[in-house]
Motif scaffolding. Structure first.
Motif, PDB file in Angstrom:
ATOM      1  N   GLU A 116       0.815  -1.210   0.000  1.00 15.91           N
ATOM      2  CA  GLU A 116       0.000   0.000   0.000  1.00 15.91           C
ATOM      3  C   GLU A 116       0.849   1.261   0.000  1.00 15.91           C
ATOM      4  OE1 GLU A 116      -2.264  -3.358   0.815  1.00 15.91           O
ATOM      5  OE2 GLU A 116      -0.532  -2.645   1.992  1.00 15.91           O
ATOM      6  N   GLU A 117       2.084   1.163   0.458  1.00 13.14           N
ATOM      7  CA  GLU A 117       2.966   2.333   0.525  1.00 13.14           C
ATOM      8  C   GLU A 117       3.783   2.536  -0.748  1.00 13.14           C
ATOM      9  OE1 GLU A 117       5.437   2.097   3.955  1.00 13.14           O
ATOM     10  OE2 GLU A 117       3.769   2.076   5.372  1.00 13.14           O
ATOM     11  N   PRO A 245      -5.758   1.658  -8.567  1.00 14.33           N
ATOM     12  CA  PRO A 245      -5.650   1.087  -7.221  1.00 14.33           C
ATOM     13  C   PRO A 245      -6.103  -0.370  -7.177  1.00 14.33           C
ATOM     14  CG  PRO A 245      -6.698   3.243  -7.158  1.00 14.33           C
ATOM     15  CD  PRO A 245      -6.618   2.849  -8.595  1.00 14.33           C
TER      16      PRO A 245
END
Length: 716
Positions: A116-117, A245
């Motif tokens: 996610e980072e 995403p």
């Protein structure tokens, strides 16, 4: 035939064979046409893999772990979740785009502790090679001997385009690219699959990834941890997709296994990557033109521009970040040009080329059925290079001074070439690219660069090559370059995105073509076009002559194992891990250790190029290298092999005899900078960062256990 004549021909053949013999370690070989001679040479050096484990058009092989990174570097897939290792300098632009004064990833590094980072890079892509195919017969089937060079090129271009379109029509998920080989005597189709969602995962701090900076660039011994880590994402069907995403990590066909067992001097080593371009078959006349033209122009002009950039980068942190990537790219090729010209002189490359050409000329004259065109080949080439010498050189200086000088001019040219009718995705991408350039532009610095370029250009060219703006400066600004530049920037609307916005909004009070910066861009294009047209005939004759020259050499040695010049397609080079002796009394080892990092930092203190972070100093002094140490307990940092590489090879995987990853190629060595023109087996070396140092930095320095765990299945 008389005994005297036989002896003479044998002497010529012997001399030619000395000059043209391909050393076992020389060559950037096409995977799709590896022959028995090449594979046998690799086996004799120690290769354990069969050829069909290196490349196969229908099966997963080692080539499926290697990518073209962004079209300018190479990389290698090292995990089942699409992790890619490449060089730090290859990822430099992406790292810079995410950096701010508050979050300076260039200086401090970056670690994504979870997926996610990870940071997206919309302009970045990786390219996998699927297969290659010889299409020479089809491409040249439409060419006739009596065609002009312009007509020949036009016909070839149309056939190449048709082949490429057929590939994409058949499968829209792939890209077909036809490239010329052997000076345009052969043509091969490469079919690729591109992935456009590539995210930044890990970058070491600059005191690791750029340790030594410009001082050490192109030098050995080296102690630079030149690596960065990215991840490829795909849609839920594992197919290419633009950033979203919802995308998931790509599941590769093949993952490169990683060896922590190291190497010894003499160990087999091969590189797989996408080397940019070489000129091994270029005539001596072409080499001399390169030395006196493009290389010298780059040396003279970029040195002036870079000095201004560097001064301002040292003053302000925000400017250092804005200008880091473009400064890095500019200085890399600038220093390369300096080293290349020096090596060509020191290693007597031109003399070696001329000696070979003299012998070749004698051979042609005595060859059965030689026609006047063949006999006059070299003299005709020489004449045509002479006919375009001054203008070609001036074009090199014009390009470096203005087309590649002030960024305002670059923006004007980019806007002039903008295709507003392209598909929406392409238009949006180009606009983002332009906006990124604006974000990294400081107008005061650019004005100083422009003023300096206006002073520099006339010092190197005849007055006939001065663009129209010099008349304007003389007549309207009293010859004052600074006043002209200040006025230009004050009157132009494209010094910021405002002019583009007004154009897109169809502001009737603003005509883009009347903008003074755009008008200047047009004037420069016109001048460049006029210069190019004046040497068009000579240039076409040179293109034809170099192609015939290439073909003559290959025809003369039909049994010789020739490799084509690099052209940004996938290539394999092979050799052994090996040190070298650049001069009498100097012997360089084949590796460096962490001890040398601390030694260089002390020796060069307080030079910022060699400054280290306190945490790295502490870690290296502890010498707690764990499983990443060699058999002596040392930490190897970099190593060299006699593999044949060039620009674009950066980030190439360096494999051992079993096809396991030993490290990443990232540089060549100063003493053999002429290697793109003539391979120097005793001197030429490929510099790589050891995979164990990469893992050490990720694990021990950054404590990125998530990445180490992900790599675990690949470790051998």
């Amino acid at each position: 035939m008389s005994l005297k004549k036989i002896r003479k021909q044998l002497a010529i053949l012997l001399l030619l064979s000395v000059n043209l013999t391909v050393c076992a370690h020389e060559g950037m070989w096409m995977l799709g046409r590896l022959n028995k001679q090449t594979t046998q040479s690799m086996k004799e050096l120690g290769l354990k893999l069969p050829a069909d484990k290196l490349y196969h058009p229908n099966k997963a092989t080692l080539k499926d772990a290697v990518v073209s990174f962004g079209g300018f570097c190479s990389g290698v897939v090292v995990s089942t979740d699409g992790l890619v290792f490449t060089n730090h300098h290859c990822g430099f632009g992406a790292i810079q785009q995410h950096s701010t004064v508050q979050k300076d990833y260039l200086k401090d590094g970056f670690v994504a502790r979870s997926k996610e980072e990870e940071l997206p890079n919309p302009e970045l892509y990786v390219r996998f090679l699927i297969r290659t195919e010889d299409v020479t017969q089809r491409v040249l089937g439409s060419v006739s001997p009596n065609m002009s060079e312009a007509d020949r090129r036009s016909v070839i271009d149309s056939v190449m385009l048709a082949i490429q379109e057929e590939v994409h029509t058949k499968d829209s998920s792939v890209v077909g690219v036809v490239d010329a080989y052997y000076g345009g005597n052969e043509f091969w189709l490469s079919v690729y699959r591109d992935f456009n969602d590539v995210r930044l995962v890990f970058s070491p701090p600059s005191f690791i990834g750029k340790f030594g900076w410009d001082t050490d660039n192109w030098m050995w011994p080296r102690h630079t941890g030149d690596f960065s880590v990215f991840r490829i994402y795909a849609d839920k069907n594992n197919q290419p997709a633009d950033y979203s995403p919802d995308n998931v990590p790509y599941k590769p066909q093949y993952v490169a296994p990683i060896s922590t067992q190291g190497y010894q001097e003499g160990s087999f080593c091969m590189t797989l990557g996408y080397p940019g371009s070489t000129e091994r078959y270029l005539s001596s006349f072409g080499v001399q033109e390169m030395v006196e033209g493009m290389n010298q122009a780059m040396i003279d002009v970029r040195g002036v521009k870079q000095a201004i950039w560097k001064r301002e980068m040292n003053k302000r942190q925000d400017i250092r970040i804005k200008y880091a990537s473009k400064y890095d790219e500019s200085t890399n090729y600038w220093k390369n040009s300096i080293g290349t010209n020096k090596a060509i002189k020191d290693l007597k490359v031109l003399e070696k080329k001329r000696e070979m050409e003299s012998s070749l000329k004698q051979w042609i004259q005595q060859a059965p059925g030689a026609d006047s065109l063949s006999i006059q080949l070299l003299s005709t080439l020489e004449l045509n290079y002479k006919n375009r010498k001054q203008t070609n050189r001036a074009m090199a200086y014009l390009g470096e001074s203005f087309m590649n000088g002030p960024e305002l001019v670059q923006l004007a040219l980019e806007i002039l070439n903008f295709d507003f009718e392209a598909e929406e995705k392409v238009v949006v991408s180009k606009i983002k690219d332009i906006m990124e350039k604006y974000a990294n532009l400081d107008l005061d610095i650019d004005k100083e660069v422009f003023t300096a370029m206006l002073r520099e250009y006339p010092q190197h060219v005849d007055s006939v090559y001065l663009p129209e703006m010099y008349n304007t400066i003389a007549k309207e600004y009293g010859g004052d370059y600074k006043v002209y530049v200040d006025s230009l920037y004050a009157r132009s609307e494209i010094t910021s995105p405002r002019g583009l916005q007004r154009f897109f909004e169809r502001d009737t009070t603003y005509n883009l073509m009347d903008d003074p910066a755009i008008s200047l861009g047009i004037d420069l294009i016109v001048k460049y076009f006029e210069m190019n047209q004046s040497i068009n005939e000579a240039s076409q004759n040179i293109e034809k002559g170099e192609r015939l020259y290439n073909a003559a050499i290959r025809r003369m040695y039909a049994d010789r194992n020739f490799y084509p010049d690099a052209n940004s397609t996938m290539r394999l080079s092979f050799g052994t891990v090996k040190g070298y002796s650049p001069m009498d009394g100097v012997d360089y080892s084949y590796y460096t250790t962490a001890k040398g990092i601390l030694e260089k930092a002390r020796t060069h203190h307080p030079d910022p190029d060699f400054a280290l972070g306190a945490n790295l100093i502490s870690l290296l002094k502890e010498q707690n290298y764990g499983k990443y140490a060699d058999e002596k307990g040392e930490m190897k940092v970099c190593f060299i092999s006699d593999n044949d590489i060039t620009g674009g090879s950066s980030g190439s995987a360096m494999f051992n005899a079993k096809g396991e990853l030993l490290g990443l190629a990232f540089d060549g060595n100063w003493e053999a900078m002429s290697g793109d023109i003539l391979f120097e087996p005793k001197l030429q070396r490929c510099v790589g960062v050891d995979i164990r140092y990469i893992l050490f930095v990720i694990d021990k320095y950054a404590n990125a256990s998530n990445l180490i765990q992900e790599l675990q299945p690949s470790l051998k």
